[in-house]
Design an enzyme around this catalytic site. Structure first.
Site, short mmCIF file in Angstrom:
data_model
loop_
_atom_site.label_atom_id
_atom_site.label_comp_id
_atom_site.label_asym_id
_atom_site.label_seq_id
_atom_site.Cartn_x
_atom_site.Cartn_y
_atom_site.Cartn_z
N LEU A 32 0.82 -1.22 0.00
CA LEU A 32 0.00 0.00 0.00
C LEU A 32 0.85 1.27 0.00
O LEU A 32 1.87 1.34 0.67
CB LEU A 32 -0.95 0.00 1.21
CG LEU A 32 -1.92 -1.17 1.32
CD1 LEU A 32 -2.86 -0.97 2.51
CD2 LEU A 32 -2.74 -1.35 0.04
N GLY A 35 -1.58 6.30 -2.85
CA GLY A 35 -2.71 6.14 -3.77
C GLY A 35 -3.80 5.29 -3.11
O GLY A 35 -4.98 5.66 -3.08
N HIS A 36 -3.37 4.14 -2.58
CA HIS A 36 -4.32 3.29 -1.85
C HIS A 36 -4.88 4.05 -0.65
O HIS A 36 -6.08 3.95 -0.34
CB HIS A 36 -3.63 2.02 -1.34
CG HIS A 36 -3.04 1.15 -2.41
ND1 HIS A 36 -1.68 0.99 -2.56
CD2 HIS A 36 -3.62 0.37 -3.35
CE1 HIS A 36 -1.45 0.15 -3.56
NE2 HIS A 36 -2.60 -0.24 -4.06
N GLN A 154 -8.77 5.93 -10.36
CA GLN A 154 -8.81 6.31 -11.77
C GLN A 154 -7.48 5.92 -12.45
O GLN A 154 -7.39 5.88 -13.66
CB GLN A 154 -9.06 7.83 -11.83
CG GLN A 154 -9.20 8.42 -13.21
CD GLN A 154 -10.39 7.87 -13.96
OE1 GLN A 154 -11.41 7.50 -13.37
NE2 GLN A 154 -10.24 7.78 -15.28
N LYS A 155 -6.48 5.63 -11.63
CA LYS A 155 -5.18 5.19 -12.18
C LYS A 155 -5.38 4.01 -13.12
O LYS A 155 -4.76 3.93 -14.17
CB LYS A 155 -4.28 4.79 -11.00
CG LYS A 155 -3.11 3.90 -11.33
CD LYS A 155 -1.90 4.74 -11.63
CE LYS A 155 -0.74 3.97 -12.19
NZ LYS A 155 -0.58 2.61 -11.75
N VAL A 182 -3.24 9.62 -7.52
CA VAL A 182 -2.29 10.26 -6.61
C VAL A 182 -0.89 10.13 -7.22
O VAL A 182 -0.50 9.05 -7.68
CB VAL A 182 -2.33 9.63 -5.21
CG1 VAL A 182 -1.29 10.25 -4.30
CG2 VAL A 182 -3.73 9.78 -4.61
P1 AMP Z 1 -3.66 -2.34 -6.87
O1 AMP Z 1 -3.20 -2.66 -5.49
O2 AMP Z 1 -2.57 -1.86 -7.76
O3 AMP Z 1 -4.49 -3.43 -7.47
O4 AMP Z 1 -4.62 -1.09 -6.72
C1 AMP Z 1 -5.72 -1.13 -5.85
C2 AMP Z 1 -6.55 0.10 -6.07
O5 AMP Z 1 -5.78 1.26 -5.81
C3 AMP Z 1 -7.06 0.21 -7.51
O6 AMP Z 1 -8.40 0.68 -7.49
C4 AMP Z 1 -6.12 1.23 -8.10
O7 AMP Z 1 -6.69 1.95 -9.18
C5 AMP Z 1 -5.88 2.13 -6.92
N1 AMP Z 1 -4.64 2.88 -7.12
C6 AMP Z 1 -3.42 2.38 -7.39
N2 AMP Z 1 -2.52 3.38 -7.57
C7 AMP Z 1 -3.20 4.54 -7.41
C8 AMP Z 1 -2.85 5.92 -7.48
N3 AMP Z 1 -1.61 6.32 -7.75
N4 AMP Z 1 -3.83 6.84 -7.26
C9 AMP Z 1 -5.10 6.44 -6.98
N5 AMP Z 1 -5.48 5.15 -6.91
C10 AMP Z 1 -4.56 4.22 -7.12
#
Ligand code: AMP
Length: 283
Positions: A32, A35-36, A154-155, A182
């Site tokens: 995490l 962003g998370h 939205q990433k 983020v």
């Molecule tokens: P992941 O752990 O990469 O599967 O991401 C989990 C959630 O966090 C997903 O909804 C991603 O879109 C979101 N996420 C990942 N990186 C960012 C970021 N930089 N900004 C916003 N949300 C993010």
């Protein structure tokens, strides 16, 4: 509270539902970062109870992808999520989630397959089966948590559009909340995969956000010809970059755009030091 089993989540959810509490779920693969954290904060603001899942989902990785080396930092993840007010951190094993159906296969697993149009482009082109794996695990998480709201970044813009389509098509009783990307001060979108990059890689990775910002600046000055906008990317690319795609699509439907307008989402995927990075911007 760290929970590893579906049964334990269900018990808590049952109690919460009895009390009429609003539940939010934030699906993640862990490692995490801020962003998370932004998703978890949004969820804590909007919901009475928040479940953050931490699960590196084997069925959304291709055979030559980074499933084995994907960063796993559960202890730090629990601390961060609890610190932000999450009530449950749900970290199941692949066995707990899938039993014998640990590969996408018609023989062992009932899975959710989004329409071909949505998966046969952008990230889906190089990551065959990826969105089947994502939709399947997210649908399972929705069913396990019975959440009223699901929080997504939205990433992963294509993922969010596909999940909205799934929720709509299958009448899943949940509302999806999209949260802004983020970034580091440099502009680099935060990603768990940034950990794979060294200092030079991080510098080279800035090209993605620079390309997108420059396209938006040109669009804001009146350029709406997509070929002309694409051309502007090349001055940012060096031999350090392996561009996979740079596409202009409708922000809701993923249909290709003929000319750029305010509903246009520009998406980029590019490898730096062998690491596949994605980013996007709305015009
Ligand atoms: P992941 O752990 O990469 O599967 O991401 C989990 C959630 O966090 C997903 O909804 C991603 O879109 C979101 N996420 C990942 N990186 C960012 C970021 N930089 N900004 C916003 N949300 C993010």
């Amino acid at each position: 509270m760290l929970v590893h089993t579906i049964k334990d989540v269900r018990e808590k959810v049952k109690e919460w539902k009895k009390e009429g509490l609003v539940i939010g779920v934030v699906p993640t693969m862990g490692a995490l970062h801020d962003g998370h954290a932004s998703l978890i904060k949004k969820a804590v603001e909007k919901c009475d109870r928040v479940i953050v899942s931490v699960f590196v989902n084997p069925i959304q990785f291709g055979p030559s992808e980074d499933y084995d080396k994907y960063p796993r930092t559960l202890e730090a993840d629990v601390k961060l999520a609890e610190g932000l007010g999450a009530d449950i951190i749900f970290a199941p094993t692949p066995d707990e989630m899938y039993g014998e159906g640990q590969r996408l296969s018609n023989d062992t697993l009932t899975y959710v397959a989004p329409p071909f149009f949505y998966v046969n482009k952008l990230c889906g082109k190089s990551r065959v089966g990826h969105f089947d794996g994502v939709c399947t695990v997210v649908m399972k998480l929705f069913n396990i948590t019975q959440a009223d709201y699901g929080f997504f970044g939205q990433k992963d813009a294509q993922q969010l559009i596909i999940l909205r389509k799934m929720v709509n098509d299958l009448n899943v009783p949940i509302e999806l909340i999209g949260c802004p990307i983020v970034r580091e001060d440099s502009g680099l979108a935060l990603s768990s995969r940034n950990k794979y990059l060294d200092e030079q890689g991080k510098k080279d990775a800035l090209a993605l956000s620079m390309i997108l910002n420059n396209i938006k600046a040109c669009y804001d000055k009146g350029v709406n010809n997509i070929s002309a906008l694409k051309e502007t990317a090349f001055s940012f690319l060096t031999e350090a970059h392996e561009l996979e795609y740079l596409e202009f699509v409708d922000k809701d439907t993923l249909e290709d755009k003929e000319t750029a307008d305010n509903n246009t989402l520009v998406l980029i995927a590019c490898r730096v030091q062998g690491v596949r990075l994605i980013d996007n911007i709305l015009l």
